[in-house]
Scaffold this motif. Structure first.
Motif, PDB file in Angstrom:
ATOM      1  N   LEU A 375       0.853  -1.192   0.000  1.00  0.00           N
ATOM      2  CA  LEU A 375       0.000   0.000   0.000  1.00  0.00           C
ATOM      3  C   LEU A 375       0.885   1.236   0.000  1.00  0.00           C
ATOM      4  N   ALA A 376       0.893   1.960  -1.105  1.00  0.00           N
ATOM      5  CA  ALA A 376       1.773   3.125  -1.268  1.00  0.00           C
ATOM      6  C   ALA A 376       1.079   4.373  -0.731  1.00  0.00           C
ATOM      7  N   THR A 377       1.002   4.469   0.582  1.00  0.00           N
ATOM      8  CA  THR A 377       0.389   5.653   1.168  1.00  0.00           C
ATOM      9  C   THR A 377       1.368   6.360   2.087  1.00  0.00           C
ATOM     10  N   ALA A 378       1.446   7.666   1.944  1.00  0.00           N
ATOM     11  CA  ALA A 378       2.258   8.514   2.820  1.00  0.00           C
ATOM     12  C   ALA A 378       1.372   9.549   3.505  1.00  0.00           C
ATOM     13  N   ASP A 379       0.101   9.243   3.625  1.00  0.00           N
ATOM     14  CA  ASP A 379      -0.846  10.166   4.255  1.00  0.00           C
ATOM     15  C   ASP A 379      -0.912   9.898   5.752  1.00  0.00           C
TER      16      ASP A 379
END
Length: 640
Positions: A375-379
């Protein structure tokens, strides 16, 4: 010498979970995107992506528990909802523009094969114990992989896991399927799916990892397989890259990351043999590695307070990670910091360039996640953790999280960081890759603020009244460019726009590094634009304020600015000076993922953890270099 992994490749079927089928991509999707879409005259917007994502194929990610494969990762990056391994629905508020799935090239798929192997076939006692631990519980599975990583660092991988022929066959099968999947999801103009892998050299546990990223589609990338790193050296990786380009006429680059966990080895002043670094080695490194990943989940590598005591914003994201190397098998001492952090590496590059005419550390800057959840999330409000073991749950912030067996790193030390922004003329493999090669890229810790930098010698405030982007490209150079000294101070056009869904901006800074006449390294941080604080001076700028409601994990955009811009002339320029300049943009204080967890799960956190969880998201542009016109051993521009 650590041997390559190869356990049980032949007798055990590869699991089908998340594995793609083959075929189905049309010609436009399977190439590099050239001539598939209409391009802008100049790079007209930043394209957002993650170049460092792991799926269930990575030896550690599967052991950590992830069961999502590459197809789930691509769907998530494109904005579709997927179900995370731990059962939570996961979706990005805004899709990404590109993605590099960078599974470890060593032991690709090996932990899944060990997990799936019939117990009676696993005769090695260590491997059998690891297999049992993976089946026992998620926590035990994570511990098994931590032991495996430590074993790799200490050259203690069991012999049964060292069969290069079996591993090569398994890697070939996985790679071919993966490339076919990427071509199916690659959609010029909308979403770019790059081929890549992670090369994981780790001598003594000191992180020297690189992400390898290809420009090309499967017709070329299928000519090779990912190159293993545990028993190699970086020259071997560059040999592999050069051989690929010679064989296919394709292009490939490498991206060092987590220099903060290298114990000073990532940016050394000496050559690989311990002797003086040669100009040929420096030029080769600069050509092969045009950018570095400066920020990610496992900390931020821009600067350290020990090295930059006069920079009040130095040391962001260093807590916990500056204790030692990757598995915490060796402590870090202050004399190692200069070889571990990016700003000092840029300074070292100036010194080496002056000495021998080539700069190995003339790199641009990007961020990426290094997420092992697919999961490519940086939030901050959508953080799924480093690996499946710390996907959202009530105790993840306070749990020990170091990969080895020692204590010292905790969940709250992880950053929800970062992303890569590429200034390109369109969303294709060729356009975005080429932006990386010319270093027209920047890093953020997750915010999607828009940052632009041009450098020249005749810019003025009046340029903002016209087509300043055209002026920037025609009379100067963008971020990542080289300026040759013109006998007068360089002038910079700097623009920053807030993330439309994020916080206002606090300030814009230029970080300058240079060499004095006697070769002494110098650095200085200049405040060049800021919000509010009327009458404040650049040299004594007070804090912007703090609107964060700790209990509610919220903030107000009642302070700060939506846009900041400046025309800045270097006041400390000296003729013949060798220097670099990069932009750092800071948002107003906001809550990080730990406070979102505290609200979500009703946690009561220690006060020091609460205060450490107020962050100022930031962006780092790639530098612009100022080089003397004529010096002994003068270096030609690194980038062509």
């Amino acid at each position: 010498m650590i041997k390559r992994f190869g356990l049980l490749a032949a007798p055990v079927l590869l699991a089908s979970c998340g594995m793609p089928g083959t075929g189905g991509a049309d010609e436009a999707k399977s190439g590099d995107g050239t001539d598939t879409i209409e391009l802008a005259e100049f790079p007209d917007r930043p394209y957002w992506g993650d170049t460092h994502l792991h799926t269930d194929v990575s030896v550690d990610a599967f052991g950590f528990g992830v069961r999502l494969g590459a197809e789930d990762a691509l769907k998530f990056a494109r904005g579709e909802e997927v179900i995370a391994t731990t059962g939570t629905a996961a979706r990005l508020d805004r899709p990404l523009d590109f993605l590099v799935i960078a599974d470890h090239s060593d032991a690709m798929g090996a932990t899944r094969r060990l997990y799936d192997a019939p117990r009676m076939m696993v005769r090695d006692p260590t491997l059998r114990r690891w297999r049992d631990m993976m089946h026992e519980s998620p926590d035990q599975s994570t511990r098994a992989v931590a032991e495996l990583i430590t074993a790799a660092a200490n050259d203690e991988i069991p012999e049964a896991l060292r069969d290069p022929e079996r591993q090569a066959k398994a890697t070939r099968d996985l790679w071919d399927r993966h490339l076919a999947l990427l071509d199916r999801y690659n959609d010029p103009g909308t979403f770019t799916a790059f081929a890549g892998f992670e090369w994981s050299l780790m001598p003594g546990g000191n992180n020297l990892h690189r992400v390898v990223m290809f420009r090309d589609g499967s017709a070329k990338t299928g000519e090779v397989v990912p190159y293993p790193g545990l028993d190699g050296d970086v020259s071997g990786l560059w040999d592999y890259m050069e051989a690929y380009e010679e064989k296919t006429s394709g292009k490939v680059l490498a991206i060092p990351h987590n220099s903060n966990l290298s114990n000073g080895m990532m940016f050394e002043l000496i050559g690989p043999d311990g002797g003086p670094m040669s100009a040929d080695y420096a030029r080769r490194r600069a050509a092969r590695e045009p950018v570095v990943e400066v920020t990610q989940i496992k900390g931020d590598s821009e600067s350290h307070s020990f090295l930059s005591p006069n920079d009040e914003f130095a040391g962001f994201g260093d807590a916990g990670w500056d204790l030692g190397n990757l598995p915490l098998t060796a402590k870090t001492t202050p004399d190692m910091f200069a070889g571990s952090y990016v700003r000092s590496a840029l300074l070292r590059g100036l010194t080496l360039e002056q000495r021998m005419g080539a700069n190995p550390y003339a790199f641009g800057l990007i961020g990426s996640t290094d997420s092992h959840t697919a999961l490519a999330t940086a939030d901050e409000d959508n953080f799924f953790g480093k690996h499946t073991g710390n996907e959202p749950k009530s105790d993840r912030a306070m749990l020990p999280q170091n990969l080895g067996t020692r204590q010292g790193r905790f969940g709250w030390h992880y950053l929800a960081s970062g992303y890569a922004a590429a200034w390109a003329r369109g969303n294709t493999r060729a356009e975005i890759f080429d932006a990386f090669m010319r270093r027209e890229v920047y890093a953020t810790t997750g915010s999607r603020m828009v940052v632009r930098l041009f450098a020249g010698f005749d810019f003025s405030d009046s340029d903002w009244e016209g087509d300043w982007v055209r002026a920037g490209y025609t009379r100067g150079v963008p971020m990542g460019g080289d300026l040759v000294d013109a006998g007068k101070a360089p002038v910079f056009l700097v623009s920053a726009l807030k993330d439309p869904d994020g916080a206002n901006l606090d300030r814009v800074q230029i970080v300058k590094g240079w060499l004095d006449a006697d070769g002494t390294q110098r650095e200085k941080v200049y405040n060049i634009a800021w919000s509010g604080r009327e009458g404040a001076s650049a040299d004594a700028l007070p804090p912007v304020g703090d609107t964060v409601d700790r209990a509610q994990a919220s903030y107000a955009n009642s302070i700060g600015a939506a846009e900041l811009r400046a025309t800045w002339t270097d006041p400390d320029y000296r003729a013949g000076q060798r220097a670099f300049y990069y932009v750092r943009v800071l948002e107003i204080p906001t809550p990080n993922w730990v406070l979102f967890d505290a609200k979500r799960f009703g946690l009561k956190l220690p006060s020091e953890v609460v205060e450490a969880s107020i962050t100022q998201e930031r962006a780092y542009s790639s530098p612009v270099w100022l080089r003397p016109r004529k010096t002994p051993g003068d270096a030609p521009p690194i980038m062509k």
